[in-house]
Design a protein around this motif. Structure first.
Motif, mmCIF file in Angstrom:
data_model
loop_
_atom_site.group_PDB
_atom_site.id
_atom_site.type_symbol
_atom_site.label_atom_id
_atom_site.label_comp_id
_atom_site.label_asym_id
_atom_site.label_seq_id
_atom_site.Cartn_x
_atom_site.Cartn_y
_atom_site.Cartn_z
ATOM 1 N N SER A 157 4.137 11.534 -5.870
ATOM 2 C CA SER A 157 3.234 10.542 -6.475
ATOM 3 C C SER A 157 3.043 9.362 -5.542
ATOM 4 O O SER A 157 3.968 8.930 -4.847
ATOM 5 C CB SER A 157 3.783 10.053 -7.825
ATOM 6 O OG SER A 157 4.967 9.293 -7.673
ATOM 7 N N ALA A 158 1.807 8.872 -5.505
ATOM 8 C CA ALA A 158 1.477 7.642 -4.784
ATOM 9 C C ALA A 158 1.526 6.508 -5.790
ATOM 10 O O ALA A 158 0.722 6.472 -6.735
ATOM 11 C CB ALA A 158 0.089 7.750 -4.161
ATOM 12 N N ASN A 159 2.466 5.583 -5.596
ATOM 13 C CA ASN A 159 2.690 4.492 -6.537
ATOM 14 C C ASN A 159 2.104 3.212 -5.945
ATOM 15 O O ASN A 159 2.673 2.626 -5.022
ATOM 16 C CB ASN A 159 4.186 4.331 -6.798
ATOM 17 C CG ASN A 159 4.863 5.658 -7.108
ATOM 18 O OD1 ASN A 159 4.357 6.454 -7.899
ATOM 19 N ND2 ASN A 159 5.995 5.917 -6.485
ATOM 20 N N GLU A 160 0.974 2.788 -6.502
ATOM 21 C CA GLU A 160 0.164 1.770 -5.842
ATOM 22 C C GLU A 160 0.817 0.398 -5.793
ATOM 23 O O GLU A 160 0.629 -0.360 -4.840
ATOM 24 C CB GLU A 160 -1.207 1.694 -6.508
ATOM 25 C CG GLU A 160 -2.236 0.986 -5.680
ATOM 26 C CD GLU A 160 -3.658 1.256 -6.144
ATOM 27 O OE1 GLU A 160 -4.579 0.733 -5.508
ATOM 28 O OE2 GLU A 160 -3.846 1.982 -7.135
ATOM 29 N N GLY A 161 1.577 0.053 -6.822
ATOM 30 C CA GLY A 161 2.275 -1.234 -6.793
ATOM 31 C C GLY A 161 1.345 -2.430 -6.747
ATOM 32 O O GLY A 161 1.597 -3.393 -6.016
ATOM 33 N N GLU A 162 0.275 -2.417 -7.534
ATOM 34 C CA GLU A 162 -0.663 -3.542 -7.549
ATOM 35 C C GLU A 162 -0.020 -4.797 -8.135
ATOM 36 O O GLU A 162 0.824 -4.713 -9.020
ATOM 37 C CB GLU A 162 -1.903 -3.193 -8.377
ATOM 38 C CG GLU A 162 -2.887 -2.269 -7.700
ATOM 39 C CD GLU A 162 -4.135 -2.099 -8.534
ATOM 40 O OE1 GLU A 162 -4.155 -2.570 -9.692
ATOM 41 O OE2 GLU A 162 -5.098 -1.475 -8.049
#
Length: 505
Positions: A157-162
Protein backbone atom coordinates in the motif's frame (compact mmCIF):
# COMPACT_ATOMS: atom_id res chain seq x y z
CA UNK A 1 5.59 -38.90 -49.19
CA UNK A 2 7.08 -35.72 -50.66
CA UNK A 3 3.63 -34.59 -51.89
CA UNK A 4 2.08 -35.34 -48.49
CA UNK A 5 4.70 -33.23 -46.70
CA UNK A 6 4.14 -30.30 -49.08
CA UNK A 7 0.39 -30.56 -48.60
CA UNK A 8 0.82 -30.52 -44.82
CA UNK A 9 2.99 -27.41 -45.08
CA UNK A 10 0.36 -25.71 -47.21
CA UNK A 11 -2.30 -26.47 -44.61
CA UNK A 12 -0.04 -24.94 -41.94
CA UNK A 13 0.36 -21.73 -43.90
CA UNK A 14 -3.35 -21.51 -44.72
CA UNK A 15 -4.19 -21.95 -41.05
CA UNK A 16 -1.65 -19.23 -40.14
CA UNK A 17 0.37 -21.60 -38.03
CA UNK A 18 4.12 -21.90 -37.84
CA UNK A 19 5.17 -25.46 -38.75
CA UNK A 20 7.90 -27.73 -37.54
CA UNK A 21 10.29 -29.28 -40.04
CA UNK A 22 8.35 -32.54 -39.98
CA UNK A 23 5.21 -30.73 -41.05
CA UNK A 24 3.35 -31.10 -37.75
CA UNK A 25 1.07 -28.27 -36.63
CA UNK A 26 1.96 -26.87 -33.19
CA UNK A 27 -0.76 -26.93 -30.58
CA UNK A 28 -0.79 -23.15 -29.98
CA UNK A 29 -2.00 -20.92 -32.84
CA UNK A 30 -0.58 -17.52 -33.56
CA UNK A 31 -2.19 -14.99 -31.20
CA UNK A 32 -4.74 -12.60 -32.68
CA UNK A 33 -3.27 -9.27 -31.68
CA UNK A 34 -5.89 -7.06 -33.31
CA UNK A 35 -7.69 -4.62 -31.03
CA UNK A 36 -11.04 -2.93 -31.52
CA UNK A 37 -12.52 -1.88 -28.19
CA UNK A 38 -16.19 -0.98 -28.28
CA UNK A 39 -18.54 0.18 -25.56
CA UNK A 40 -20.47 -2.72 -24.02
CA UNK A 41 -22.48 -1.53 -21.00
CA UNK A 42 -22.42 0.56 -17.82
CA UNK A 43 -23.50 0.20 -14.22
CA UNK A 44 -24.56 3.03 -11.92
CA UNK A 45 -22.81 2.77 -8.57
CA UNK A 46 -24.06 6.03 -7.05
CA UNK A 47 -23.46 9.76 -7.13
CA UNK A 48 -20.27 11.78 -7.16
CA UNK A 49 -17.42 9.90 -5.51
CA UNK A 50 -19.26 6.60 -5.72
CA UNK A 51 -17.01 5.02 -8.32
CA UNK A 52 -13.27 5.58 -8.03
CA UNK A 53 -11.33 2.32 -8.32
CA UNK A 54 -12.51 -1.19 -9.27
CA UNK A 55 -11.08 -4.68 -8.90
CA UNK A 56 -12.27 -7.92 -10.52
CA UNK A 57 -12.32 -11.45 -9.15
CA UNK A 58 -12.06 -14.06 -11.91
CA UNK A 59 -13.26 -16.82 -9.57
CA UNK A 60 -16.60 -15.33 -8.57
CA UNK A 61 -16.90 -13.02 -11.60
CA UNK A 62 -17.54 -10.12 -9.26
CA UNK A 63 -16.51 -6.49 -9.62
CA UNK A 64 -15.67 -4.57 -6.45
CA UNK A 65 -15.82 -0.76 -6.65
CA UNK A 66 -14.78 1.85 -4.12
CA UNK A 67 -17.83 3.88 -3.09
CA UNK A 68 -16.58 6.88 -1.08
CA UNK A 69 -20.03 8.43 -1.15
CA UNK A 70 -21.41 5.64 1.06
CA UNK A 71 -18.26 4.38 2.86
CA UNK A 72 -18.76 1.07 1.11
CA UNK A 73 -17.32 -1.18 -1.53
CA UNK A 74 -20.05 -1.82 -4.07
CA UNK A 75 -20.32 -5.32 -5.47
CA UNK A 76 -21.65 -6.42 -8.87
CA UNK A 77 -21.77 -9.88 -10.35
CA UNK A 78 -20.77 -9.46 -14.01
CA UNK A 79 -20.99 -13.10 -15.08
CA UNK A 80 -23.42 -11.81 -17.68
CA UNK A 81 -22.10 -8.47 -18.89
CA UNK A 82 -25.41 -7.79 -20.61
CA UNK A 83 -27.15 -7.84 -17.24
CA UNK A 84 -24.81 -7.17 -14.27
CA UNK A 85 -26.37 -8.01 -10.91
CA UNK A 86 -26.10 -5.85 -7.80
CA UNK A 87 -25.03 -7.68 -4.65
CA UNK A 88 -24.95 -6.48 -1.05
CA UNK A 89 -22.13 -3.96 -0.54
CA UNK A 90 -19.32 -4.31 1.96
CA UNK A 91 -20.01 -1.75 4.68
CA UNK A 92 -16.87 -0.03 5.97
CA UNK A 93 -18.43 2.56 8.28
CA UNK A 94 -16.84 0.89 11.33
CA UNK A 95 -13.35 1.25 9.86
CA UNK A 96 -13.19 4.50 7.90
CA UNK A 97 -13.32 5.63 4.28
CA UNK A 98 -12.20 3.35 1.42
CA UNK A 99 -9.69 4.58 -1.16
CA UNK A 100 -8.61 1.57 -3.20
CA UNK A 101 -9.27 -2.12 -3.84
CA UNK A 102 -7.30 -5.03 -5.27
CA UNK A 103 -8.04 -8.72 -5.84
CA UNK A 104 -5.94 -11.87 -5.99
CA UNK A 105 -7.15 -15.48 -6.01
CA UNK A 106 -10.37 -14.98 -4.09
CA UNK A 107 -9.05 -12.32 -1.71
CA UNK A 108 -10.15 -8.69 -1.76
CA UNK A 109 -7.85 -6.07 -0.22
CA UNK A 110 -9.34 -2.68 0.70
CA UNK A 111 -7.32 0.39 1.66
CA UNK A 112 -9.18 2.38 4.33
CA UNK A 113 -8.19 5.75 5.77
CA UNK A 114 -8.83 6.58 9.41
CA UNK A 115 -10.75 9.53 10.83
CA UNK A 116 -8.80 11.75 11.13
CA UNK A 117 -6.82 10.62 8.11
CA UNK A 118 -3.51 11.55 9.77
CA UNK A 119 -3.92 8.47 11.99
CA UNK A 120 -2.72 5.02 10.85
CA UNK A 121 -4.97 3.42 8.25
CA UNK A 122 -5.92 -0.17 7.58
CA UNK A 123 -5.81 -2.78 4.87
CA UNK A 124 -8.82 -5.07 5.19
CA UNK A 125 -8.88 -8.45 3.47
CA UNK A 126 -12.18 -10.12 2.59
CA UNK A 127 -13.23 -13.35 0.94
CA UNK A 128 -14.60 -12.48 -2.48
CA UNK A 129 -17.27 -15.19 -2.43
CA UNK A 130 -19.04 -14.56 0.89
CA UNK A 131 -17.57 -11.11 1.72
CA UNK A 132 -16.41 -12.27 5.16
CA UNK A 133 -13.58 -10.31 6.76
CA UNK A 134 -10.51 -12.53 6.83
CA UNK A 135 -7.94 -10.19 8.33
CA UNK A 136 -7.06 -6.57 8.99
CA UNK A 137 -3.66 -4.91 9.04
CA UNK A 138 -2.57 -1.54 10.40
CA UNK A 139 -0.53 0.52 7.92
CA UNK A 140 0.63 4.13 7.55
CA UNK A 141 -1.51 7.25 7.41
CA UNK A 142 -3.92 7.57 4.48
CA UNK A 143 -3.42 4.36 2.47
CA UNK A 144 -4.38 5.72 -0.93
CA UNK A 145 -3.62 2.74 -3.17
CA UNK A 146 -3.35 -0.99 -2.56
CA UNK A 147 -2.20 -3.83 -4.79
CA UNK A 148 -1.03 -7.44 -4.62
CA UNK A 149 2.35 -8.59 -5.82
CA UNK A 150 2.07 -10.56 -9.06
CA UNK A 151 2.61 -13.85 -7.22
CA UNK A 152 0.01 -12.96 -4.59
CA UNK A 153 2.32 -13.37 -1.61
CA UNK A 154 2.41 -9.67 -0.68
CA UNK A 155 0.03 -6.75 -0.37
CA UNK A 156 1.61 -3.33 -0.90
CA UNK A 157 0.00 0.00 0.00
CA UNK A 158 1.04 3.56 -0.76
CA UNK A 159 0.26 5.59 2.37
CA UNK A 160 0.06 9.22 1.35
CA UNK A 161 0.38 10.81 4.78
CA UNK A 162 -1.35 14.07 3.85
CA UNK A 163 -1.35 16.92 6.40
CA UNK A 164 -4.47 18.30 8.02
CA UNK A 165 -6.00 21.43 6.52
CA UNK A 166 -4.24 23.71 9.02
CA UNK A 167 -0.95 22.02 8.08
CA UNK A 168 -0.18 21.50 11.77
CA UNK A 169 -0.08 17.71 11.57
CA UNK A 170 1.94 16.26 8.69
CA UNK A 171 2.48 12.51 9.18
CA UNK A 172 5.19 10.55 7.43
CA UNK A 173 4.52 9.33 3.92
CA UNK A 174 5.05 5.57 3.98
CA UNK A 175 4.85 2.32 2.04
CA UNK A 176 3.50 -0.81 3.76
CA UNK A 177 4.34 -4.38 2.75
CA UNK A 178 2.08 -7.12 4.13
CA UNK A 179 3.59 -10.61 3.92
CA UNK A 180 0.68 -13.05 3.71
CA UNK A 181 2.89 -16.01 4.62
CA UNK A 182 3.09 -14.82 8.23
CA UNK A 183 0.77 -11.77 8.28
CA UNK A 184 3.67 -9.48 9.16
CA UNK A 185 3.49 -5.79 8.24
CA UNK A 186 6.59 -3.80 7.33
CA UNK A 187 5.94 -0.07 7.00
CA UNK A 188 8.78 1.78 5.29
CA UNK A 189 9.37 5.49 5.70
CA UNK A 190 11.80 7.89 4.07
CA UNK A 191 13.76 9.04 7.12
CA UNK A 192 16.97 7.59 5.69
CA UNK A 193 16.70 10.18 2.90
CA UNK A 194 16.47 13.14 5.26
CA UNK A 195 19.44 15.36 4.55
CA UNK A 196 19.47 14.56 0.83
CA UNK A 197 17.00 17.31 -0.05
CA UNK A 198 19.48 19.59 -1.81
CA UNK A 199 20.83 16.86 -4.06
CA UNK A 200 17.38 15.58 -4.99
CA UNK A 201 15.93 19.07 -5.50
CA UNK A 202 18.77 19.90 -7.89
CA UNK A 203 17.46 17.07 -10.07
CA UNK A 204 13.84 18.25 -9.98
CA UNK A 205 12.51 16.64 -6.81
CA UNK A 206 10.32 18.82 -4.57
CA UNK A 207 10.43 19.12 -0.77
CA UNK A 208 8.44 22.19 0.16
CA UNK A 209 5.83 21.65 2.89
CA UNK A 210 6.24 24.26 5.66
CA UNK A 211 8.69 22.94 8.23
CA UNK A 212 8.56 19.43 6.80
CA UNK A 213 11.42 16.98 6.60
CA UNK A 214 11.71 14.97 3.39
CA UNK A 215 10.17 11.98 5.17
CA UNK A 216 7.13 14.06 6.11
CA UNK A 217 6.90 15.78 2.76
CA UNK A 218 6.82 12.72 0.47
CA UNK A 219 3.30 11.56 -0.40
CA UNK A 220 3.28 8.05 -1.93
CA UNK A 221 0.46 7.91 -4.47
CA UNK A 222 0.45 4.78 -6.59
CA UNK A 223 2.22 1.39 -6.73
CA UNK A 224 3.41 -0.68 -9.69
CA UNK A 225 4.92 -4.14 -9.16
CA UNK A 226 7.38 -6.02 -11.38
CA UNK A 227 6.36 -9.28 -13.04
CA UNK A 228 8.74 -11.25 -10.83
CA UNK A 229 7.32 -9.63 -7.66
CA UNK A 230 10.78 -8.52 -6.53
CA UNK A 231 10.40 -4.76 -7.09
CA UNK A 232 7.78 -2.08 -6.57
CA UNK A 233 7.84 1.44 -7.94
CA UNK A 234 5.83 4.10 -6.09
CA UNK A 235 4.90 7.48 -7.55
CA UNK A 236 5.49 10.47 -5.27
CA UNK A 237 3.14 12.85 -7.03
CA UNK A 238 3.45 16.19 -5.24
CA UNK A 239 7.19 15.67 -4.95
CA UNK A 240 7.68 14.94 -8.66
CA UNK A 241 9.49 11.64 -8.37
CA UNK A 242 9.33 7.89 -7.88
CA UNK A 243 10.62 5.52 -5.22
CA UNK A 244 12.05 2.09 -5.96
CA UNK A 245 11.31 -0.58 -3.35
CA UNK A 246 13.06 -3.94 -2.96
CA UNK A 247 10.26 -6.32 -2.01
CA UNK A 248 12.69 -9.08 -1.07
CA UNK A 249 14.66 -7.07 1.50
CA UNK A 250 11.70 -4.77 2.18
CA UNK A 251 13.72 -1.59 1.79
CA UNK A 252 13.43 1.63 -0.20
CA UNK A 253 16.41 1.51 -2.54
CA UNK A 254 16.20 4.89 -4.21
CA UNK A 255 14.28 8.06 -4.99
CA UNK A 256 14.29 9.10 -8.64
CA UNK A 257 13.51 12.79 -9.35
CA UNK A 258 11.58 13.29 -12.58
CA UNK A 259 12.81 16.75 -13.51
CA UNK A 260 10.80 19.02 -15.77
CA UNK A 261 9.26 19.14 -19.24
CA UNK A 262 10.16 22.04 -21.52
CA UNK A 263 7.10 23.54 -23.24
CA UNK A 264 9.31 25.70 -25.42
CA UNK A 265 10.48 22.62 -27.36
CA UNK A 266 8.68 21.77 -30.63
CA UNK A 267 6.35 18.85 -30.01
CA UNK A 268 5.55 19.99 -26.47
CA UNK A 269 3.10 22.77 -27.33
CA UNK A 270 0.21 23.52 -24.96
CA UNK A 271 -2.86 25.74 -24.74
CA UNK A 272 -2.05 27.84 -21.66
CA UNK A 273 -5.17 30.02 -21.44
CA UNK A 274 -8.88 29.50 -20.95
CA UNK A 275 -9.58 33.16 -21.80
CA UNK A 276 -7.99 33.56 -25.23
CA UNK A 277 -11.10 32.51 -27.15
CA UNK A 278 -9.23 29.88 -29.19
CA UNK A 279 -8.01 26.31 -28.78
CA UNK A 280 -4.50 26.59 -30.16
CA UNK A 281 -1.31 24.80 -29.17
CA UNK A 282 1.78 26.99 -28.82
CA UNK A 283 5.27 26.79 -27.42
CA UNK A 284 5.83 28.79 -24.24
CA UNK A 285 8.87 29.45 -21.99
CA UNK A 286 7.37 27.28 -19.25
CA UNK A 287 8.48 24.07 -17.55
CA UNK A 288 5.97 21.36 -16.63
CA UNK A 289 6.33 19.36 -13.39
CA UNK A 290 5.58 15.73 -14.33
CA UNK A 291 3.90 14.75 -11.02
CA UNK A 292 2.37 11.46 -12.14
CA UNK A 293 -0.68 9.97 -10.46
CA UNK A 294 -1.19 6.37 -11.65
CA UNK A 295 1.74 4.27 -12.83
CA UNK A 296 1.96 0.73 -14.16
CA UNK A 297 4.90 -1.51 -14.94
CA UNK A 298 5.19 -3.83 -17.95
CA UNK A 299 7.98 -6.18 -18.93
CA UNK A 300 8.45 -6.08 -22.71
CA UNK A 301 11.17 -8.15 -24.28
CA UNK A 302 12.80 -8.78 -20.91
CA UNK A 303 12.95 -5.10 -19.92
CA UNK A 304 10.83 -3.38 -17.27
CA UNK A 305 9.10 -0.18 -18.32
CA UNK A 306 7.11 2.18 -16.08
CA UNK A 307 4.20 4.04 -17.69
CA UNK A 308 2.96 7.16 -15.90
CA UNK A 309 -0.10 9.40 -16.21
CA UNK A 310 1.30 12.87 -15.62
CA UNK A 311 -1.70 14.54 -14.01
CA UNK A 312 -0.02 17.11 -11.77
CA UNK A 313 -1.15 18.20 -8.32
CA UNK A 314 -0.77 21.34 -6.19
CA UNK A 315 -0.82 21.63 -2.42
CA UNK A 316 -3.73 23.87 -1.52
CA UNK A 317 -4.69 23.83 2.16
CA UNK A 318 -6.17 26.34 4.55
CA UNK A 319 -2.88 26.55 6.40
CA UNK A 320 -0.66 26.56 3.33
CA UNK A 321 -1.09 26.92 -0.41
CA UNK A 322 1.52 27.06 -3.15
CA UNK A 323 -0.96 27.76 -5.96
CA UNK A 324 -1.09 31.12 -7.76
CA UNK A 325 -1.56 32.28 -11.34
CA UNK A 326 1.20 33.69 -13.48
CA UNK A 327 -0.39 37.14 -13.43
CA UNK A 328 0.20 37.14 -9.64
CA UNK A 329 3.96 36.91 -10.21
CA UNK A 330 6.67 39.47 -10.70
CA UNK A 331 8.60 38.22 -13.71
CA UNK A 332 12.29 38.78 -14.38
CA UNK A 333 12.28 41.05 -17.44
CA UNK A 334 15.42 39.50 -18.91
CA UNK A 335 13.76 36.09 -18.91
CA UNK A 336 10.25 37.35 -19.71
CA UNK A 337 10.52 40.68 -21.57
CA UNK A 338 7.66 43.13 -21.15
CA UNK A 339 7.22 43.08 -24.91
CA UNK A 340 6.14 39.47 -24.68
CA UNK A 341 3.05 40.51 -22.66
CA UNK A 342 3.29 37.23 -20.71
CA UNK A 343 1.06 38.42 -17.84
CA UNK A 344 -1.88 38.97 -20.19
CA UNK A 345 -4.67 36.44 -19.56
CA UNK A 346 -4.72 35.52 -23.24
CA UNK A 347 -1.06 34.50 -22.98
CA UNK A 348 0.32 33.05 -19.72
CA UNK A 349 -1.49 35.20 -17.18
CA UNK A 350 -4.12 32.58 -16.36
CA UNK A 351 -1.74 29.63 -16.09
CA UNK A 352 -1.67 27.97 -12.67
CA UNK A 353 1.82 28.03 -11.18
CA UNK A 354 3.65 27.63 -7.87
CA UNK A 355 5.27 29.94 -5.36
CA UNK A 356 7.88 27.28 -4.53
CA UNK A 357 9.95 27.36 -7.75
CA UNK A 358 11.29 29.87 -10.24
CA UNK A 359 13.28 32.52 -8.37
CA UNK A 360 16.62 31.07 -9.41
CA UNK A 361 18.82 33.97 -8.26
CA UNK A 362 16.82 34.76 -5.10
CA UNK A 363 16.09 38.38 -6.09
CA UNK A 364 12.32 38.18 -5.52
CA UNK A 365 11.27 37.84 -9.13
CA UNK A 366 10.55 34.74 -11.20
CA UNK A 367 13.18 33.65 -13.69
CA UNK A 368 11.36 30.48 -14.72
CA UNK A 369 7.63 29.73 -14.79
CA UNK A 370 6.49 26.22 -13.82
CA UNK A 371 3.11 24.53 -14.29
CA UNK A 372 1.53 21.45 -12.75
CA UNK A 373 1.67 18.13 -14.58
CA UNK A 374 3.01 17.41 -18.05
CA UNK A 375 -0.29 16.92 -19.96
CA UNK A 376 1.10 13.61 -21.19
CA UNK A 377 2.00 10.04 -20.40
CA UNK A 378 5.62 9.01 -20.03
CA UNK A 379 7.71 5.86 -20.18
CA UNK A 380 10.48 5.47 -17.60
CA UNK A 381 13.20 2.91 -17.08
CA UNK A 382 13.31 0.82 -13.90
CA UNK A 383 15.87 3.31 -12.58
CA UNK A 384 13.80 6.41 -13.29
CA UNK A 385 15.29 7.53 -16.60
CA UNK A 386 12.87 9.16 -19.05
CA UNK A 387 12.67 6.99 -22.16
CA UNK A 388 9.68 8.63 -23.85
CA UNK A 389 7.15 11.38 -23.28
CA UNK A 390 4.01 11.77 -25.38
CA UNK A 391 4.61 15.51 -25.80
CA UNK A 392 1.47 17.21 -27.09
CA UNK A 393 -0.09 13.97 -28.40
CA UNK A 394 -3.01 13.97 -25.96
CA UNK A 395 -3.93 17.57 -26.79
CA UNK A 396 -3.41 17.06 -30.52
CA UNK A 397 -5.51 13.90 -30.77
CA UNK A 398 -8.40 15.17 -28.63
CA UNK A 399 -8.45 18.54 -30.37
CA UNK A 400 -8.55 16.90 -33.79
CA UNK A 401 -11.17 14.23 -33.03
CA UNK A 402 -13.27 15.81 -30.26
CA UNK A 403 -12.71 19.59 -30.20
CA UNK A 404 -15.73 20.15 -27.96
CA UNK A 405 -14.03 18.11 -25.23
CA UNK A 406 -10.54 19.54 -25.59
CA UNK A 407 -9.23 20.42 -22.11
CA UNK A 408 -12.80 20.06 -20.80
CA UNK A 409 -14.13 22.47 -23.42
CA UNK A 410 -11.05 24.70 -22.88
CA UNK A 411 -11.98 25.35 -19.23
CA UNK A 412 -8.86 23.52 -17.98
CA UNK A 413 -6.32 24.92 -20.42
CA UNK A 414 -5.01 27.26 -17.72
CA UNK A 415 -4.68 24.45 -15.20
CA UNK A 416 -3.49 20.95 -16.15
CA UNK A 417 -5.16 20.39 -19.49
CA UNK A 418 -6.91 17.06 -19.95
CA UNK A 419 -5.37 15.75 -16.70
CA UNK A 420 -4.10 12.25 -17.54
CA UNK A 421 -5.13 10.38 -14.41
CA UNK A 422 -4.99 6.63 -14.99
CA UNK A 423 -3.01 4.10 -17.02
CA UNK A 424 -3.16 0.37 -17.66
CA UNK A 425 -1.62 -1.93 -20.27
CA UNK A 426 -3.11 -4.96 -22.01
CA UNK A 427 -0.57 -7.66 -22.84
CA UNK A 428 -1.76 -9.74 -25.79
CA UNK A 429 0.19 -12.97 -25.85
CA UNK A 430 3.51 -11.22 -25.13
CA UNK A 431 3.30 -9.98 -28.73
CA UNK A 432 1.39 -6.72 -28.59
CA UNK A 433 0.94 -4.20 -25.79
CA UNK A 434 -1.93 -1.71 -25.67
CA UNK A 435 -1.84 1.31 -23.35
CA UNK A 436 -5.00 2.97 -22.06
CA UNK A 437 -4.78 6.51 -20.64
CA UNK A 438 -7.73 7.94 -18.71
CA UNK A 439 -8.31 11.69 -19.06
CA UNK A 440 -10.08 12.98 -15.97
CA UNK A 441 -11.20 16.34 -17.41
CA UNK A 442 -12.05 15.17 -20.94
CA UNK A 443 -14.09 12.15 -19.78
CA UNK A 444 -12.17 10.02 -22.27
CA UNK A 445 -9.74 7.13 -22.56
CA UNK A 446 -6.99 7.28 -25.17
CA UNK A 447 -5.60 4.08 -26.68
CA UNK A 448 -1.99 3.62 -27.85
CA UNK A 449 0.04 0.72 -29.20
CA UNK A 450 3.17 0.58 -27.02
CA UNK A 451 4.66 -2.65 -28.35
CA UNK A 452 7.68 -0.46 -28.98
CA UNK A 453 7.62 1.47 -25.69
CA UNK A 454 9.82 4.28 -26.98
CA UNK A 455 7.68 4.85 -30.09
CA UNK A 456 3.98 4.54 -29.12
CA UNK A 457 1.32 4.81 -31.81
CA UNK A 458 -2.04 6.46 -31.21
CA UNK A 459 -5.00 4.18 -32.00
CA UNK A 460 -8.31 5.46 -30.69
CA UNK A 461 -10.37 7.55 -28.24
CA UNK A 462 -13.02 5.83 -26.10
CA UNK A 463 -15.86 7.61 -24.34
CA UNK A 464 -19.48 7.12 -23.34
CA UNK A 465 -22.10 9.80 -22.75
CA UNK A 466 -22.86 10.11 -19.06
CA UNK A 467 -19.42 9.06 -17.86
CA UNK A 468 -17.52 11.83 -16.09
CA UNK A 469 -13.96 11.89 -14.70
CA UNK A 470 -12.40 8.46 -15.25
CA UNK A 471 -10.44 7.80 -12.08
CA UNK A 472 -9.45 4.15 -12.46
CA UNK A 473 -8.74 1.81 -15.37
CA UNK A 474 -8.73 -1.97 -15.12
CA UNK A 475 -7.87 -4.58 -17.75
CA UNK A 476 -9.59 -7.97 -17.56
CA UNK A 477 -7.75 -10.28 -19.93
CA UNK A 478 -9.76 -12.64 -22.12
CA UNK A 479 -8.77 -15.76 -20.22
CA UNK A 480 -10.31 -14.35 -17.02
CA UNK A 481 -13.18 -12.28 -18.39
CA UNK A 482 -16.84 -13.33 -18.13
CA UNK A 483 -17.33 -13.45 -21.92
CA UNK A 484 -13.93 -14.63 -23.12
CA UNK A 485 -12.96 -11.22 -24.52
CA UNK A 486 -10.49 -8.63 -23.30
CA UNK A 487 -12.40 -6.09 -21.22
CA UNK A 488 -11.50 -2.53 -20.25
CA UNK A 489 -13.25 -1.36 -17.06
CA UNK A 490 -13.47 2.41 -16.56
CA UNK A 491 -14.46 3.73 -13.12
CA UNK A 492 -15.80 7.28 -13.35
CA UNK A 493 -15.61 9.29 -10.13
CA UNK A 494 -17.85 12.29 -10.86
CA UNK A 495 -20.68 10.38 -12.53
CA UNK A 496 -20.55 7.40 -10.17
CA UNK A 497 -20.59 5.00 -13.10
CA UNK A 498 -18.51 2.05 -14.26
CA UNK A 499 -18.36 1.34 -17.98
CA UNK A 500 -17.16 -1.72 -19.84
CA UNK A 501 -15.50 -1.84 -23.24
CA UNK A 502 -14.82 -5.16 -24.97
CA UNK A 503 -12.31 -6.08 -27.64
CA UNK A 504 -14.57 -7.37 -30.40
CA UNK A 505 -11.73 -8.74 -32.53
Amino acid sequence: MKFKKLLTSAVCIAAIYSCHEDGEIPKDPVVNTEVNFQYKTSIKVGGEGASEISAYDAISKKLFTVNVESNQVSVHNISNLDAPLVESPIDLAAFGSPNSVAVYDGKLAIAVEADPKQNPGKILVYDTSDHLLLNQYTVGALPDMVTFSKDGTLIISANEGEPNDDYTNDPLGTISIIDLSDDSVTTLDFTSFNGEEANLEAQGFRVFGPGATLAQDVEPEYVAVSDDSSTAWVSLQENNGMAKVNLISKTIEAIYPFGFKDYSVPGNEIDASDKDGVTALKNWPVLGIYQPDAITSVNIGGTDYIFSANEGDARDYGGYSEEVRVDDLTLDESAYPVAGDFLNEVNLGRLKTTTTLGDIDNDNDVDQIYSYGARSFSVWSSNGNLLYDSGHSIATETLAATPSRFNDADKRSDDKGAEPEAVDVLNIGNERYILFVGLERNDQVLVYDVTNPTAPKFLDILSHNGDEAPEGLLIIEAEDSPNGKDILVVSNEDSGTVSFYENIQ
